[in-house]
Design an enzyme around this catalytic site. Structure first.
Site, PDB file in Angstrom:
ATOM      1  N   GLU A 242       0.888  -1.178   0.000  1.00 43.91           N
ATOM      2  CA  GLU A 242       0.000   0.000   0.000  1.00 43.91           C
ATOM      3  C   GLU A 242       0.912   1.210   0.000  1.00 43.91           C
ATOM      4  OE1 GLU A 242      -3.089   0.138  -0.366  1.00 43.91           O
ATOM      5  OE2 GLU A 242      -3.845  -1.839   0.177  1.00 43.91           O
ATOM      6  N   CYS A 276      -2.494   8.999   2.687  1.00 43.98           N
ATOM      7  CA  CYS A 276      -2.114   8.468   1.368  1.00 43.98           C
ATOM      8  C   CYS A 276      -3.137   8.875   0.329  1.00 43.98           C
ATOM      9  CB  CYS A 276      -1.943   6.959   1.435  1.00 43.98           C
ATOM     10  SG  CYS A 276      -3.320   6.124   2.232  1.00 43.98           S
TER      11      CYS A 276
HETATM   12  P1  NAD Z   1       8.480   4.785   4.502  1.00 45.58           P
HETATM   13  O1  NAD Z   1       8.421   3.954   3.274  1.00 45.58           O
HETATM   14  O2  NAD Z   1       9.645   5.671   4.694  1.00 45.58           O
HETATM   15  O3  NAD Z   1       8.419   3.876   5.811  1.00 45.58           O
HETATM   16  C1  NAD Z   1       7.358   2.991   6.063  1.00 45.58           C
HETATM   17  C2  NAD Z   1       7.862   1.859   6.945  1.00 45.58           C
HETATM   18  O4  NAD Z   1       8.835   1.098   6.245  1.00 45.58           O
HETATM   19  C3  NAD Z   1       8.537   2.308   8.238  1.00 45.58           C
HETATM   20  O5  NAD Z   1       8.181   1.408   9.267  1.00 45.58           O
HETATM   21  C4  NAD Z   1      10.017   2.163   7.907  1.00 45.58           C
HETATM   22  O6  NAD Z   1      10.838   1.983   9.046  1.00 45.58           O
HETATM   23  C5  NAD Z   1       9.999   0.935   7.042  1.00 45.58           C
HETATM   24  N1  NAD Z   1      11.143   0.790   6.135  1.00 45.58           N
HETATM   25  C6  NAD Z   1      11.925   1.761   5.609  1.00 45.58           C
HETATM   26  N2  NAD Z   1      12.864   1.226   4.796  1.00 45.58           N
HETATM   27  C7  NAD Z   1      12.659  -0.111   4.798  1.00 45.58           C
HETATM   28  C8  NAD Z   1      13.275  -1.209   4.123  1.00 45.58           C
HETATM   29  N3  NAD Z   1      14.294  -1.037   3.286  1.00 45.58           N
HETATM   30  N4  NAD Z   1      12.784  -2.443   4.341  1.00 45.58           N
HETATM   31  C9  NAD Z   1      11.730  -2.640   5.154  1.00 45.58           C
HETATM   32  N5  NAD Z   1      11.120  -1.650   5.833  1.00 45.58           N
HETATM   33  C10 NAD Z   1      11.568  -0.392   5.651  1.00 45.58           C
HETATM   34  O7  NAD Z   1       7.117   5.598   4.505  1.00 45.58           O
HETATM   35  P2  NAD Z   1       6.658   6.730   5.557  1.00 45.58           P
HETATM   36  O8  NAD Z   1       7.431   7.964   5.234  1.00 45.58           O
HETATM   37  O9  NAD Z   1       6.677   6.186   6.924  1.00 45.58           O
HETATM   38  O10 NAD Z   1       5.139   6.926   5.158  1.00 45.58           O
HETATM   39  C11 NAD Z   1       4.693   7.846   4.230  1.00 45.58           C
HETATM   40  C12 NAD Z   1       4.340   7.156   2.930  1.00 45.58           C
HETATM   41  O11 NAD Z   1       3.387   6.118   3.183  1.00 45.58           O
HETATM   42  C13 NAD Z   1       3.655   8.082   1.956  1.00 45.58           C
HETATM   43  O12 NAD Z   1       4.184   7.861   0.652  1.00 45.58           O
HETATM   44  C14 NAD Z   1       2.200   7.649   2.009  1.00 45.58           C
HETATM   45  O13 NAD Z   1       1.458   7.951   0.859  1.00 45.58           O
HETATM   46  C15 NAD Z   1       2.340   6.190   2.231  1.00 45.58           C
HETATM   47  N6  NAD Z   1       1.110   5.612   2.797  1.00 45.58           N
HETATM   48  C16 NAD Z   1       0.362   4.785   2.015  1.00 45.58           C
HETATM   49  C17 NAD Z   1      -0.824   4.266   2.492  1.00 45.58           C
HETATM   50  C18 NAD Z   1      -1.656   3.351   1.656  1.00 45.58           C
HETATM   51  O14 NAD Z   1      -2.477   2.647   2.217  1.00 45.58           O
HETATM   52  N7  NAD Z   1      -1.498   3.287   0.357  1.00 45.58           N
HETATM   53  C19 NAD Z   1      -1.247   4.597   3.772  1.00 45.58           C
HETATM   54  C20 NAD Z   1      -0.468   5.450   4.542  1.00 45.58           C
HETATM   55  C21 NAD Z   1       0.727   5.952   4.037  1.00 45.58           C
END
Ligand code: NAD
Length: 470
Positions: A242, A276
């Site tokens: 997502e 999102c």
């Molecule tokens: P992010 O991708 O930076 O981090 C999300 C999670 O992934 C965190 O727990 C982080 O520690 C972990 N992570 C980071 N690098 C990783 C790796 N290499 N391997 C595994 N895990 C890793 O995202 P964010 O900045 O926390 O969130 C914002 C983003 O999330 C925005 O782009 C937003 O649109 C999206 N989002 C999407 C939805 C949806 O349902 N489509 C919902 C909420 C947020």
């Protein structure tokens, strides 16, 4: 500084051997310390989840339904306490934070009663063919910082109902509410069925590379989603992604500007734009452009920005320093590209990551604020003459999470909405989600769906039981 937080590993609350600070975005200052999982913590959590999976959890559906109902009650009982943590670490107004937790408890209750399909594809004198849903095993649930409890529970409900076990890792910006959720649910769950680890991005990568994991359910950004898919390929782990969005909203000339403007405003700025599926690009027909723009700017100027703990706050701060810098950078870049800021446009001169709702005009494709996901309090408003042209602009993107069309002619609105390339196309609303309605993105906005029976399937393997009647 609050140091009371612990991982949940194998049914034990584990204080952890190393820690990192968690910042309150309303002050910009650390207020608590979060345990940072080590490799050893990950190994123990994975072993516990694998053991719990084999120990019978996967085979006793009635027990799982009872457990989900108990989890719902346990979470609801701690909604005020966990909601306060969401407010402190995420920034949103307290009532919304508590509402997020209460709704999460409700979602668990829904999953307690959600049927797991079992289809008989053929049953005659010669054969019976049955389609069975089997759990995958250990699920790694990795979540972002905008709705820390809601995004986690959207995974826990279907994963656990279908017989999987879980190792969860929240965002390092908002880990405390997930750790508190783990502690609150500990007694409702068999040992090892749910493990929650505080940790950095690196810990997330350890989870996605771990051989015990059969499924990665991820919510977060597009770049991380791509990394996760690469990590999963090695072991053919299943993934649900997502990811981010750059949702367009198209306003047709037949709307009443006074009526739609507040809905458009909150569709863009709820949770300080950190949704999102927020409206991230607004295309308005030139006949109603001026009144819609004027009403949006007025709302932006009136809204109460402040700490989520203040009772009259409508919008909290941006969640973290890098995101705060990004919103400023995108607005400043838009100005340099000829954009006009009609409301907001500069951070508040006070501690914390406060950036007021900002409306930008005179920008279009090729400007970063339009092309990229801003995920914050800045909205480009773009006039159009021809709806086909607006649709073409709306769809000319790698993103495809949500989109909306606004019209007093509902049928026309629906016909245009169906031409949007996105997982959810709304008419006269935006951001409306429901635990029974599938949710997910097209193109780079994701892979797979969450919620309802479609979300359940993502945590299952299909098995055909094909019997010859001899
Ligand atoms: P992010 O991708 O930076 O981090 C999300 C999670 O992934 C965190 O727990 C982080 O520690 C972990 N992570 C980071 N690098 C990783 C790796 N290499 N391997 C595994 N895990 C890793 O995202 P964010 O900045 O926390 O969130 C914002 C983003 O999330 C925005 O782009 C937003 O649109 C999206 N989002 C999407 C939805 C949806 O349902 N489509 C919902 C909420 C947020």
């Amino acid at each position: 500084m609050d140091t009371a937080f612990a991982h949940l590993i194998d049914g034990e609350l584990v204080p952890g051997s190393r820690h990192f600070d968690v910042v309150n975005p309303a002050t910009g200052a650390p207020f608590a310390r979060c345990p940072d999982a080590t490799r050893d913590d990950v190994e123990r959590a994975m072993a516990a989840a694998a053991r719990a999976f084999s120990a019978g959890w996967a085979r006793d559906e009635a027990a799982r339904r009872r457990t989900l109902a108990h989890m719902s009650e346990a979470l609801a009982a701690r909604a005020d306490e966990i909601g306060r943590l969401v407010c402190l670490e995420q920034g949103k107004p307290l009532a919304q934070a508590v509402g997020e937790v209460k709704n999460a408890a409700h979602v668990l209750r829904i999953y307690a009663d959600e049927p797991i399909p079992r289809d008989v594809l053929r049953d005659d004198e010669k054969a019976r063919v049955t389609l069975v849903r089997k759990p995958l095993g250990v699920v790694a649930a990795i979540t972002p910082w905008n709705f820390p409890v809601a995004t986690l529970v959207m995974k826990l409900g279907p994963a656990l109902l279908t017989g999987n076990t879980v190792v969860a890792k929240p965002s390092p910006f908002t880990p405390l509410s997930s750790l508190a959720l783990g502690a609150a649910l500990r007694d409702a769950l068999p040992t090892g069925v749910l493990n929650v680890l505080g940790g950095s991005d690196e810990v997330g990568a350890w989870l996605t590379a771990h051989p015990a994991v059969r499924k990665i359910s991820f919510t977060g950004s597009v770049p991380t989603g791509k990394k996760i898919m690469r990590a999963a390929a090695e072991d053919l782990k299943r993934v649900t992604l997502e990811l981010g969005g750059n949702d367009p909203a198209i306003v047709l000339p037949d709307v009443d500007p006074a009526k739609v403007a507040p809905r458009l405003f909150w569709g863009a700025f709820a949770n300080s734009g950190q949704v999102c599926v927020a409206i991230k690009r607004l295309y308005v027909h030139e006949d109603v452009y001026r009144p819609v723009l004027g009403a949006l700017a007025e709302l932006a100027k009136q809204v109460k920005l402040g700490s989520g703990l203040e009772p009259d706050t409508q919008l909290g701060p941006i969640n973290n320093a890098p995101q705060f810098a990004r919103v400023q950078e995108l607005v400043d870049d838009a100005r340099r590209q000829g954009g006009t800021v009609v409301a907001g446009g500069a951070p508040l001169a006070q501690p914390g990551y406060f950036y007021p709702p900002t409306i930008v005009t005179d920008v279009g494709e090729g400007v970063r604020l339009v092309d990229e996901e801003q995920f914050g309090t800045a909205l480009p408003v773009i006039p159009y003459r021809d709806v086909d042209d607006a649709l073409a602009q709306a769809n000319r993107t790698h993103y495809g999470l949500g989109g909306s069309v606004w019209s007093s002619d509902v049928s026309r609105g629906e016909a245009i909405a169906e031409r949007l390339e996105c997982g959810t196309a709304w008419v006269n609303q935006h951001m409306s989600l429901n635990a029974k309605t599938p949710f997910g993105g097209m193109k780079w906005s994701g892979l797979g769906r969450e919620n309802g029976k479609w979300g359940l399937e993502e945590f299952c393997e299909l098995q055909v039981v094909n019997t010859a009647k001899i």
